[in-house]
Enzyme design. Structure first.
Site, short mmCIF file in Angstrom:
data_model
loop_
_atom_site.label_atom_id
_atom_site.label_comp_id
_atom_site.label_asym_id
_atom_site.label_seq_id
_atom_site.Cartn_x
_atom_site.Cartn_y
_atom_site.Cartn_z
N HIS A 1 8.07 -11.60 2.83
CA HIS A 1 8.50 -11.43 4.21
C HIS A 1 7.88 -12.41 5.17
CE1 HIS A 1 9.34 -7.30 2.54
NE2 HIS A 1 10.50 -7.60 3.13
N CYS B 1 7.95 -3.68 4.49
CA CYS B 1 7.12 -4.63 3.76
C CYS B 1 6.04 -3.91 2.96
CB CYS B 1 6.46 -5.61 4.74
SG CYS B 1 5.31 -6.72 3.93
N SER C 1 9.15 4.53 0.25
CA SER C 1 8.80 3.87 1.52
C SER C 1 9.02 4.74 2.75
CB SER C 1 9.64 2.60 1.68
OG SER C 1 9.40 1.75 0.59
#
Lengths: 673, 379
Positions: A378, A391, A333
């Protein structure tokens, strides 16, 4: 004799003899003149030539090795120094029987039997009159052991030499490199004459990259020798002038490295496998660069044993591998900020528009589910929150919207998929995948196709994308400086060993990454600051920070999880756990340090890597009182600052290429379901 | 007091006359003795430097010189007729001893040259250096000269037998010297120029043939002579180093005991076969020229004496001895200065070691005997 016609005639015989004696006398004089002519040729006509040869015959030049330059950290603390040590040396041409001599040394336990072949090779590759070290750094006991048997070893002797010492042991060893005995391979790319008298050569890292600076220029001393090559004091009244050329010590090298920060990084990483790279986003200086586990470079200077080397080489923890620039991992990420920037740059995302995260994503017409990494969902997210909360679903869809080739084109100037240009060699490029790359890389036609699902994975830094920690730190540095690209560098300048004069190297700037508005950078920063204040890294990094931090967690999969399984850290064996990433820069409003941390098999990004990052940031930014240092006191170096080398202006990706890249699927922002 | 000077002058003359009388009584030749003495003294001076200032070397050399001088004095007293009659016996004994050396010779320096007599080690080849020319002269003494074919063939065989035995020891240098000593007798006996030319042609062919029978080290010497640089640290080392020594000496030399080539032991065999290079290095062209002139004086005096002898045997032996002496000098000086291949021939009266000093002085003793025992009436 009873031969009638041939009777003895004494008078004619006497006359014959006298004639012959006169002729013989003439011949003798002629021959003597011939000899004198020859001597005249040698002693008068060719006198200068032979006088030179005679001078060379009795004067031998002995090298005086130059002191190797020191390596200093940015505060001037010694990272690599010199220290005298005893070593055993052998002059090949003076050794009557090389095999016997080496065998004898093996029996004295001064060299190891398994090293004999390698030694012989090295000895043969050197010039016959060059002293070759066969045993480095002898202990007092070894010196004594040899001294009593010395007479048995003609041509072998103990010498005192400067050897390299690394007072901090394995600290920063991969970046610093180490020195070792000059090998056959080294000889092929150095000037042998210049290295006559030198025994150690830089093998890796800074020691190798800056070898010419560090080595200096060896001097020489002329000695009067006899035919055996032994030095003699004088002979007769003819003492030739013996010249001595003093050596020039190598330059000291000043690193960008800050030992305090380096130490903090290594202490924080202790007992784990991983890497930390910290770069000053204002000039590319590498403040800290470490890869753990490491090894003690002093081992190479004293002559590493085969067993020791084997242990290092075969260790499952690969201590010889420089994870910082040669370890390649999926970024996870941590790639999201640059994907988000790409979306903004290509005008494919409205930062304020929200998308709904239901915990899973699927491509149109496909049943394959792409899940939220940590499970759960989320809800409604805008760009900033998507970065802060990391996310996955938001970025699955964003990546799918931008398309792989446009993402790759945008990411390339940040240093993905190519070397950053660090000033030591060995850096790996990682991999920035494109359709073209996949088509040429795979052999089977079925594999050459780029699948839309691969773009989706790209959005969260999984799949083919591979990076080194150095590349990540570089990328964060570009991010932190709003698009300024500096070539990362370990070495910032030199110090003349004699005069102490400092000679700073100008930092090198490369073409900027420019975006339409500074606003776009700020959006990303807001997301990264958010990650630290209330997002994924809030507990691990953000607590009680004396300065604002912008960060991003990342988790790189080692082990892929089946469609309907859930990744459970506890059930997966240690070596198969995810790698933990954390990237950050601070202070977020006026960045002074950008870093990337990876902890192999550390699990989720925030848990292992983020606390380490905080320690490194603190070490650099905080004073002894625990408060943020004044701006001028941060990262102070003994070197004066210099004007940077400006880059050649190059085409700016992002805006211009926005229309040219292929688009995976229908453009435009997906509206939330 | 007033007559002092006159008295002194006449005493000098008296002394000279007295010395001449003594020499005459001892059957010695004054000029030759002086020439030899000068060479020997020069040799001792250079040997002291070349040996690295070794006093024992000088003492041993003085001992050998003394032994040689005694041999010379003794032989000078011997009647030439007796010498002539004993020649074939000497030759026979010499050949016999060479056979013994060949059979069970003591091994010295990798070659069988010595015969251990318990007290001294004796080289039969040294004896042959004198015995061969004497025997050839003895053979020619009664025959009409110049010699004819059958005589020549017989003499060739007579010379080649000991030469062959010495050559297989192997000692090529000495073998060549013996052959030369014998051949010079025949040449001085009036060997026709045509035959000499023919022999030279045969010699060239023989050289090619001999090449195939040479030991490796002998071939190497020849090759190295042709191009010393091919083996600068092996066989060529001697020649290269000696040329450096001579060449670096220049006209005046580096000075006594200051030759770096010699003193730092860069020059091999510096006190034996290559001592002439030390002369060149330390005393220069002038020093070597002086030594060559001294040799030239000795040789020409010896050659002159040979013409003054009164029978064929005496003439031939004396002539051969004189010329052989020059051959020694020429081969050694030529070898050291790079004109000739490296063969183990010492510089007469100067090189250290071996029994050659004794043999040489014995030869001069014989030469003086041949000259000074004059018959009342020429035969």
């Amino acid at each position: 004799m009873a031969r009638g016609v041939h009777i003895k005639d004494h008078w004619s015989e006497q006359r014959l003899f006298d004639q012959r004696a006169i002729v013989a006398g003439a011949i003798i004089i002629l021959f003597t003149l011939g000899l004198l002519g020859r001597l005249f040729l040698l002693q008068v006509i060719r006198h200068d030539y032979y006088a030179d040869l005679s001078q060379g015959n009795r004067v031998r030049t002995e090298p005086i090795p130059a002191a190797r330059g020191l390596i200093l950290d940015r505060q001037g603390e010694v990272v690599a120094g010199n220290q005298p040590a005893y070593q055993l040396e052998l002059v090949p041409e003076e050794v009557p029987n090389l095999k016997a001599a080496l065998d004898g040394l093996v029996q004295l336990d001064l060299i190891r039997a398994e090293d004999v072949d390698e030694l012989k090779k090295t000895i043969r590759s050197r010039r016959a009159f060059d002293s070759v070290p066969v045993r480095l750094r002898m202990s007092d006991e070894d010196v004594g052991k040899f001294a009593v048997r010395r007479f048995e070893f003609q041509g072998v002797d103990i010498r005192t030499r400067q050897t390299r010492s690394y007072p901090n042991g394995d600290m920063g060893v991969h970046a610093l490199g180490y020195v070792g005995a000059i090998s056959e391979a080294d000889l092929s790319h150095i000037d042998r004459a210049a290295y006559s008298g030198t025994f150690l050569i830089g093998k890796q890292g800074v020691e190798s990259a800056y070898e010419t600076k560090l080595h200096g220029v060896n001097g020489s001393r002329e000695l009067l020798v006899n035919a055996q090559g032994r030095s003699v004091d004088k002979q007769g009244a003819f003492i030739p002038t013996l010249n001595t050329h003093a050596p020039t010590a190598g330059d000291d090298i000043v690193l960008a490295m800050d030992l305090k920060v380096q130490r903090a990084a290594e202490d924080a990483l202790a007992g784990r496998r991983g890497a930390v790279v910290a770069i000053d986003p204002n000039n590319g200086d590498v403040i800290a660069m470490t890869s753990r586990p490491g090894f003690d470079p002093n081992m190479f200077g004293r002559g590493i044993t085969r067993a020791e080397y084997g242990a290092l080489k075969d260790s499952i923890d690969t201590p010889l591998l420089d994870r910082a620039m040669r370890g390649v991992y999926p970024p996870g990420s941590t790639v999201k900020p640059v994907i988000a920037l790409a979306g903004l740059a290509y005008h494919l995302v409205d930062p304020d528009q929200t998308r709904f995260c239901a915990g899973q994503f699927h491509l149109p017409g496909s049943a394959h589910l792409y899940r939220e990494g940590k499970g759960g969902h989320h809800g409604w997210m805008n760009l900033v929150e998507a970065i802060a909360k990391s996310c996955d679903v938001y970025f699955y869809s964003l990546a799918d919207t931008i398309g792989v080739d446009r993402i790759a084109a945008f990411m390339s100037p940040f240093g993905f998929g190519r070397t950053t240009g660090l000033d030591i060699s060995g850096e790996l490029k990682g991999l920035l995948p494109t359709r073209e790359w996949k088509a040429s890389y795979f052999k089977r036609p079925a594999d050459k196709m780029w699948f839309p699902g691969e773009t989706v994975n790209f959005g969260i830094g999984q799949g083919y994308l591979n990076v080194t920690p150095l590349q990540m730190a570089h990328y964060v540095s570009v991010l932190a400086s709003r698009g300024k690209v500096w070539k990362p560098r370990l070495v910032t300048g030199f110090r003349d060993a004699l005069s102490g004069r400092l000679e700073p190297l100008a930092p090198v700037r490369e073409p900027d990454v420019t975006l339409a508005t500074p606003e776009e950078w700020s959006r990303i920063y807001a997301g990264m600051v958010g990650a630290v204040t209330h997002g994924t890294a809030a507990g691990a990094v953000g607590k009680n920070a004396a300065y604002p931090i912008a960060g991003k967690t990342g988790t790189a999969q080692v082990f892929s999880v089946g469609q309907n399984e859930k990744y459970n850290e506890k059930t997966v064996s240690e070596r198969l756990r995810d790698h933990s990433w954390f990237i950050a820069f601070a202070p977020a409003d006026q960045p002074r340090i950008a870093l990337a941390v990876i902890v192999e098999n550390g699990g989720w990004g925030a848990s292992a890597a983020a606390p380490i990052a905080r320690k490194v940031l603190d070490a650099y930014l905080l004073g002894d009182d625990g408060k943020l240092k004044p701006s001028g006191a941060i990262g102070r170096s003994i070197l004066p600052t210099t004007k940077p080398v400006e880059p050649p202006q190059a085409p700016v990706p992002g805006q211009k290429r926005a229309d040219t890249g292929p688009i995976d699927s229908a453009g435009g922002v997906k509206s939330p379901p | 007091m007033i007559y002092e000077e006159v008295t002194t002058g006449s005493r000098t003359r008296r002394t000279l006359t007295g010395a001449a009388r003594v020499l005459f009584a001892l059957k010695l030749d004054g000029p030759l003795i002086i020439g030899l003495a000068l060479v020997a003294v020069y040799g001792l001076i250079i040997l002291y430097s070349a040996s690295g200032q070794s006093a024992p070397t000088i003492y041993r050399t003085l001992g050998r010189l003394a032994l040689g001088t005694i041999a010379m004095l003794v032989l000078a007293q011997v009647n030439p007729n007796f010498l002539r009659r004993t020649s074939p016996w000497l030759y026979a004994i010499g050949v016999f001893l060479l056979f013994i050396v060949y059979g069970m010779g003591h091994i010295g320096k990798g070659a069988q040259r010595w015969l251990d007599l318990g007290i001294i080690r004796f080289q039969p080849s040294e004896l042959m250096k004198l015995a061969v020319p004497m025997t050839v002269a003895w053979f020619l003494h009664d025959r009409a000269l110049p010699p004819r074919w059958p005589t020549l063939l017989l003499l060739t065989a007579m010379i080649l037998l000991p030469v062959g035995l010495v050559a297989i020891q192997p000692d090529l240098g000495t073998a060549a010297l013996i052959a030369i000593a014998g051949a010079l007798v025949i040449v001085m006996a009036g060997l026709s120029v045509r035959i000499m030319g023919g022999l030279m042609a045969v010699g060239v062919a023989g050289a090619w043939f001999g090449w195939n029978f040479m030991h490796d080290y002998q071939r190497k010497r020849v090759l190295t002579f042709l191009d010393p640089q091919t083996d600068p640290l092996g066989a060529g080392y001697h020649i290269i180093q000696s040329q450096i020594a001579i060449g670096s000496g220049g006209v005046f030399g580096k000075g006594w005991m200051n030759g770096s080539q010699a003193q730092l032991e860069l020059l091999p065999e510096r006190s034996t076969d290559f001592i002439f290079a030390v002369v060149g290095e330390e005393f220069g062209l002038l020093g070597q020229g002086l030594l060559l002139l001294l040799y030239l004086f000795v040789v020409s005096r010896a050659l002159y004496l040979s013409t003054q002898t009164q029978d064929t045997f005496a003439r031939l032996v004396a002539g051969s001895l004189a010329l052989t002496f020059f051959v020694y000098v020429f081969i050694n000086a030529g070898m050291v200065s790079g004109l000739l291949p490296v063969v183990g021939v010492p510089l007469p009266l100067v090189s250290y070691g071996g029994t050659s000093v004794v043999t040489l002085l014995a030869g001069f003793g014989i030469l003086m005997a041949l000259y000074s025992h004059r018959k009342l009436v020429s035969s």
